[in-house]
Scaffold this motif. Structure first.
Motif, PDB file in Angstrom:
ATOM      1  N   LYS A 156       2.991   2.223   3.185  1.00  0.00           N
ATOM      2  CA  LYS A 156       3.113   0.922   3.840  1.00  0.00           C
ATOM      3  C   LYS A 156       1.855   0.099   3.596  1.00  0.00           C
ATOM      4  CE  LYS A 156       4.053  -1.184   8.348  1.00  0.00           C
ATOM      5  NZ  LYS A 156       4.296  -0.939   9.795  1.00  0.00           N
ATOM      6  N   GLY A 157       2.068  -1.119   3.074  1.00  0.00           N
ATOM      7  CA  GLY A 157       0.946  -2.016   2.823  1.00  0.00           C
ATOM      8  C   GLY A 157       0.197  -1.708   1.553  1.00  0.00           C
ATOM      9  N   ALA A 158       0.701  -0.760   0.744  1.00  0.00           N
ATOM     10  CA  ALA A 158       0.014  -0.358  -0.477  1.00  0.00           C
ATOM     11  C   ALA A 158       1.001  -0.299  -1.636  1.00  0.00           C
ATOM     12  CB  ALA A 158      -0.676   0.985  -0.292  1.00  0.00           C
ATOM     13  N   ARG A 159       0.498  -0.403  -2.842  1.00  0.00           N
ATOM     14  CA  ARG A 159       1.308  -0.312  -4.060  1.00  0.00           C
ATOM     15  C   ARG A 159       0.750   0.792  -4.960  1.00  0.00           C
ATOM     16  NH1 ARG A 159       3.674  -5.262  -5.692  1.00  0.00           N
ATOM     17  NH2 ARG A 159       4.525  -6.330  -3.841  1.00  0.00           N
ATOM     18  N   THR A 160       1.649   1.475  -5.642  1.00  0.00           N
ATOM     19  CA  THR A 160       1.217   2.482  -6.613  1.00  0.00           C
ATOM     20  C   THR A 160       1.221   1.885  -8.016  1.00  0.00           C
ATOM     21  OG1 THR A 160       3.482   3.330  -6.885  1.00  0.00           O
ATOM     22  CG2 THR A 160       2.098   4.402  -5.237  1.00  0.00           C
ATOM     23  N   VAL A 161       0.237   2.275  -8.809  1.00  0.00           N
ATOM     24  CA  VAL A 161       0.144   1.828 -10.204  1.00  0.00           C
ATOM     25  C   VAL A 161      -0.232   3.027 -11.067  1.00  0.00           C
ATOM     26  CG1 VAL A 161      -0.456  -0.563  -9.678  1.00  0.00           C
ATOM     27  CG2 VAL A 161      -2.270   1.142  -9.873  1.00  0.00           C
ATOM     28  N   ALA A 162       0.289   3.056 -12.286  1.00  0.00           N
ATOM     29  CA  ALA A 162      -0.118   4.104 -13.229  1.00  0.00           C
ATOM     30  C   ALA A 162      -1.575   3.885 -13.624  1.00  0.00           C
ATOM     31  CB  ALA A 162       0.782   4.079 -14.456  1.00  0.00           C
ATOM     32  N   VAL A 163      -2.294   4.973 -13.806  1.00  0.00           N
ATOM     33  CA  VAL A 163      -3.724   4.897 -14.113  1.00  0.00           C
ATOM     34  C   VAL A 163      -3.993   5.535 -15.466  1.00  0.00           C
ATOM     35  CG1 VAL A 163      -6.016   5.670 -13.414  1.00  0.00           C
ATOM     36  CG2 VAL A 163      -4.412   4.868 -11.687  1.00  0.00           C
ATOM     37  N   VAL A 201      -5.439   8.247   3.932  1.00  0.00           N
ATOM     38  CA  VAL A 201      -5.819   7.537   2.703  1.00  0.00           C
ATOM     39  C   VAL A 201      -4.904   6.335   2.500  1.00  0.00           C
ATOM     40  CG1 VAL A 201      -5.978   7.688   0.193  1.00  0.00           C
ATOM     41  CG2 VAL A 201      -6.773   9.594   1.595  1.00  0.00           C
ATOM     42  N   VAL A 202      -3.588   6.585   2.623  1.00  0.00           N
ATOM     43  CA  VAL A 202      -2.615   5.507   2.442  1.00  0.00           C
ATOM     44  C   VAL A 202      -2.848   4.399   3.473  1.00  0.00           C
ATOM     45  CG1 VAL A 202      -0.164   4.913   2.536  1.00  0.00           C
ATOM     46  CG2 VAL A 202      -0.891   7.016   1.401  1.00  0.00           C
ATOM     47  N   GLY A 203      -3.099   4.784   4.716  1.00  0.00           N
ATOM     48  CA  GLY A 203      -3.344   3.791   5.756  1.00  0.00           C
ATOM     49  C   GLY A 203      -4.576   2.951   5.491  1.00  0.00           C
ATOM     50  N   LEU A 204      -5.641   3.571   5.009  1.00  0.00           N
ATOM     51  CA  LEU A 204      -6.875   2.834   4.711  1.00  0.00           C
ATOM     52  C   LEU A 204      -6.671   1.871   3.544  1.00  0.00           C
ATOM     53  CD1 LEU A 204      -9.378   5.805   5.110  1.00  0.00           C
ATOM     54  CD2 LEU A 204      -9.277   3.779   6.572  1.00  0.00           C
ATOM     55  N   VAL A 205      -5.938   2.332   2.517  1.00  0.00           N
ATOM     56  CA  VAL A 205      -5.646   1.437   1.392  1.00  0.00           C
ATOM     57  C   VAL A 205      -4.759   0.290   1.863  1.00  0.00           C
ATOM     58  CG1 VAL A 205      -4.494   1.240  -0.847  1.00  0.00           C
ATOM     59  CG2 VAL A 205      -5.920   3.239  -0.357  1.00  0.00           C
ATOM     60  N   GLY A 206      -3.726   0.610   2.652  1.00  0.00           N
ATOM     61  CA  GLY A 206      -2.818  -0.412   3.151  1.00  0.00           C
ATOM     62  C   GLY A 206      -3.510  -1.460   4.006  1.00  0.00           C
ATOM     63  N   ALA A 207      -4.600  -1.065   4.656  1.00  0.00           N
ATOM     64  CA  ALA A 207      -5.365  -2.003   5.486  1.00  0.00           C
ATOM     65  C   ALA A 207      -6.349  -2.826   4.663  1.00  0.00           C
ATOM     66  CB  ALA A 207      -6.113  -1.238   6.575  1.00  0.00           C
ATOM     67  N   GLY A 212      -2.622   5.495  -9.115  1.00  0.00           N
ATOM     68  CA  GLY A 212      -3.510   4.620  -8.371  1.00  0.00           C
ATOM     69  C   GLY A 212      -2.808   4.040  -7.156  1.00  0.00           C
ATOM     70  N   LEU A 213      -3.582   3.747  -6.136  1.00  0.00           N
ATOM     71  CA  LEU A 213      -3.052   3.160  -4.911  1.00  0.00           C
ATOM     72  C   LEU A 213      -3.943   1.978  -4.548  1.00  0.00           C
ATOM     73  CD1 LEU A 213      -0.701   3.932  -2.953  1.00  0.00           C
ATOM     74  CD2 LEU A 213      -2.434   4.965  -1.479  1.00  0.00           C
ATOM     75  N   VAL A 214      -3.336   0.778  -4.486  1.00  0.00           N
ATOM     76  CA  VAL A 214      -4.096  -0.434  -4.182  1.00  0.00           C
ATOM     77  C   VAL A 214      -3.384  -1.199  -3.062  1.00  0.00           C
ATOM     78  CG1 VAL A 214      -4.965  -0.615  -6.552  1.00  0.00           C
ATOM     79  CG2 VAL A 214      -2.864  -1.826  -5.917  1.00  0.00           C
ATOM     80  N   PRO A 215      -4.092  -2.048  -2.325  1.00  0.00           N
ATOM     81  CA  PRO A 215      -3.434  -2.858  -1.284  1.00  0.00           C
ATOM     82  C   PRO A 215      -2.382  -3.788  -1.891  1.00  0.00           C
ATOM     83  CG  PRO A 215      -5.818  -2.871  -1.012  1.00  0.00           C
ATOM     84  CD  PRO A 215      -5.548  -2.248  -2.340  1.00  0.00           C
ATOM     85  N   GLU A 216      -1.384  -4.150  -1.102  1.00  0.00           N
ATOM     86  CA  GLU A 216      -0.295  -5.009  -1.595  1.00  0.00           C
ATOM     87  C   GLU A 216      -0.808  -6.335  -2.158  1.00  0.00           C
ATOM     88  OE1 GLU A 216       2.605  -5.501   1.470  1.00  0.00           O
ATOM     89  OE2 GLU A 216       3.792  -3.793   0.775  1.00  0.00           O
ATOM     90  N   GLY A 217      -1.827  -6.891  -1.551  1.00  0.00           N
ATOM     91  CA  GLY A 217      -2.335  -8.188  -2.018  1.00  0.00           C
ATOM     92  C   GLY A 217      -3.396  -8.074  -3.087  1.00  0.00           C
ATOM     93  N   HIS A 218      -3.605  -6.900  -3.619  1.00  0.00           N
ATOM     94  CA  HIS A 218      -4.657  -6.679  -4.615  1.00  0.00           C
ATOM     95  C   HIS A 218      -4.306  -7.377  -5.930  1.00  0.00           C
ATOM     96  CE1 HIS A 218      -7.298  -4.398  -7.375  1.00  0.00           C
ATOM     97  NE2 HIS A 218      -8.063  -4.216  -6.305  1.00  0.00           N
ATOM     98  N   ARG A 219      -5.310  -7.775  -6.660  1.00  0.00           N
ATOM     99  CA  ARG A 219      -5.107  -8.491  -7.930  1.00  0.00           C
ATOM    100  C   ARG A 219      -4.339  -7.660  -8.963  1.00  0.00           C
ATOM    101  NH1 ARG A 219      -9.110  -6.437 -11.390  1.00  0.00           N
ATOM    102  NH2 ARG A 219     -10.690  -5.211 -10.281  1.00  0.00           N
ATOM    103  N   LEU A 220      -4.349  -6.318  -8.800  1.00  0.00           N
ATOM    104  CA  LEU A 220      -3.657  -5.451  -9.757  1.00  0.00           C
ATOM    105  C   LEU A 220      -2.390  -4.828  -9.164  1.00  0.00           C
ATOM    106  CD1 LEU A 220      -6.772  -3.606 -11.272  1.00  0.00           C
ATOM    107  CD2 LEU A 220      -5.460  -5.486 -12.292  1.00  0.00           C
ATOM    108  N   ALA A 221      -1.951  -5.324  -8.012  1.00  0.00           N
ATOM    109  CA  ALA A 221      -0.824  -4.700  -7.323  1.00  0.00           C
ATOM    110  C   ALA A 221       0.460  -4.746  -8.141  1.00  0.00           C
ATOM    111  CB  ALA A 221      -0.594  -5.375  -5.971  1.00  0.00           C
ATOM    112  N   ASP A 222       0.630  -5.772  -8.971  1.00  0.00           N
ATOM    113  CA  ASP A 222       1.856  -5.901  -9.753  1.00  0.00           C
ATOM    114  C   ASP A 222       1.707  -5.398 -11.184  1.00  0.00           C
ATOM    115  OD1 ASP A 222       3.279  -7.058  -7.627  1.00  0.00           O
ATOM    116  OD2 ASP A 222       2.407  -9.025  -8.053  1.00  0.00           O
ATOM    117  N   ALA A 223       0.577  -4.803 -11.482  1.00  0.00           N
ATOM    118  CA  ALA A 223       0.366  -4.289 -12.842  1.00  0.00           C
ATOM    119  C   ALA A 223       1.145  -2.986 -13.021  1.00  0.00           C
ATOM    120  CB  ALA A 223      -1.120  -4.053 -13.090  1.00  0.00           C
ATOM    121  N   GLY A 224       1.749  -2.857 -14.177  1.00  0.00           N
ATOM    122  CA  GLY A 224       2.473  -1.606 -14.431  1.00  0.00           C
ATOM    123  C   GLY A 224       1.533  -0.451 -14.645  1.00  0.00           C
TER     124      GLY A 224
END
Length: 296
Positions: free
Chosen positions: A254-261, A230-236, A172-184
């Motif tokens: 840049k501006g995005a975080r990866t999470v396991a799905v 895709v990464v740029g749109l998520v990062g924005a 998964g790819l979410v914005p850095e400030g997303h509520r799930l950005a720090d979820a493992g």
């Protein structure tokens, strides 16, 4: 049918003037020369030599055949040398087609190793996503196709030689400030209300299928085959996405975080070729180098 070995004997007789001298030059017996000349005259349907005292002279037909023999034998020798070079990987070419994330990750390593080991081999590369790459292979527009599919056990490659390379997990790819950005790890159902950014048509179908199995239909606001986009749109902050890990190897999120799905989804990455092409040394070497690149 006129045989090359008979033409070589005719040239030797024409050059030396006798069967015995031609035999010495060719390293065979005089009767062997005589027999091969008889066979050549039978194939030509007309006399090629006449005896004049102790020498053999060419007839008009013999002169014409000797004149052409030089070019025929030279061309045959060149062909034999070229085939030997290709068989020995001193020459030859491979036409490779790959999907974009394979082009930026597996292909450079594989082709660099191929060129180092066999510098005479030429490789061309074009990009196409499956199933178009598979069509190009079947239509004769390439020799090796780097392709992928979701799930295993399908029959779409039943007529091809399949070299498995790796299993590529989707993340998964979410914005850095997303509520799930720090979820493992997150359940894909946790992203049900998010705007989505989808990839290539095959990846898009897989995304929709996985989401529907989890009880929702994704709202796809953006769709692009370009992974950096895709990464740029998520990062924005414009949405979330799932991308193959291989695609992220060459893109800085840049501006995005990866999470396991969860549930975990993988795509099978393979190199494909036709059964006859698999026997060609340059193609076999390319398949081997792609497998080594995938194993690293």
């Amino acid at each position: 049918m006129i045989e090359a070995r008979h033409l070589r004997v005719l040239r030797a007789v024409a050059a030396t003037g006798s069967f015995s001298a031609a035999a010495r030059e060719l390293g065979c017996t005089q009767p062997a020369v005589s027999q091969q000349m008889k066979a050549l005259e039978a194939s030509a349907g007309t006399p090629l030599l006449v005896r004049a005292g102790r020498e053999m002279r060419l007839t008009q037909a013999g002169e014409a055949l000797v004149r052409h023999a030089a070019g025929i034998l030279a061309g045959l020798t060149a062909a034999e040398e070229e085939v030997a070079a290709i068989a020995g990987l001193r020459a030859g070419r491979v036409r490779l087609v790959s999907f974009s994330s394979g082009s930026s990750t597996l292909v450079p390593t594989a082709l660099a190793a191929l060129r180092a080991a066999h510098p005479g081999t030429r490789v061309s590369l074009v990009e196409a996503e499956p199933p178009r790459s598979e069509e190009m292979l079947r239509e004769g527009d390439c020799d090796v196709a780097l392709a992928f599919r979701y799930g295993t056990g399908g029959t779409e490659w039943a007529d091809l030689v399949v070299r498995p390379l790796l299993s590529d997990r989707l993340v998964g790819l979410v914005p850095e400030g997303h509520r799930l950005a720090d979820a493992g790890s997150v359940s894909i159902a946790d992203l049900a209300d998010e705007p989505w950014i989808a990839g290539c048509p095959r990846c898009r179908r897989q995304l929709v299928a996985v989401c529907e199995e989890s009880g929702f239909t994704p709202r796809i606001d953006f769709a692009t085959d370009d992974y950096p986009a895709v990464v740029g749109l998520v990062g924005a902050g414009l949405g979330v996405a799932v991308l193959p890990e291989l695609a992220l190897e060459s893109v800085l999120p840049k501006g995005a975080r990866t999470v396991a799905v969860e549930p975990s989804v993988h795509r099978e990455i393979v190199a494909l070729t036709l059964p006859d092409l698999a026997q060609v040394p340059t193609v076999a070497a390319t398949l081997d180098r792609l497998a080594l690149a995938a194993a690293r």
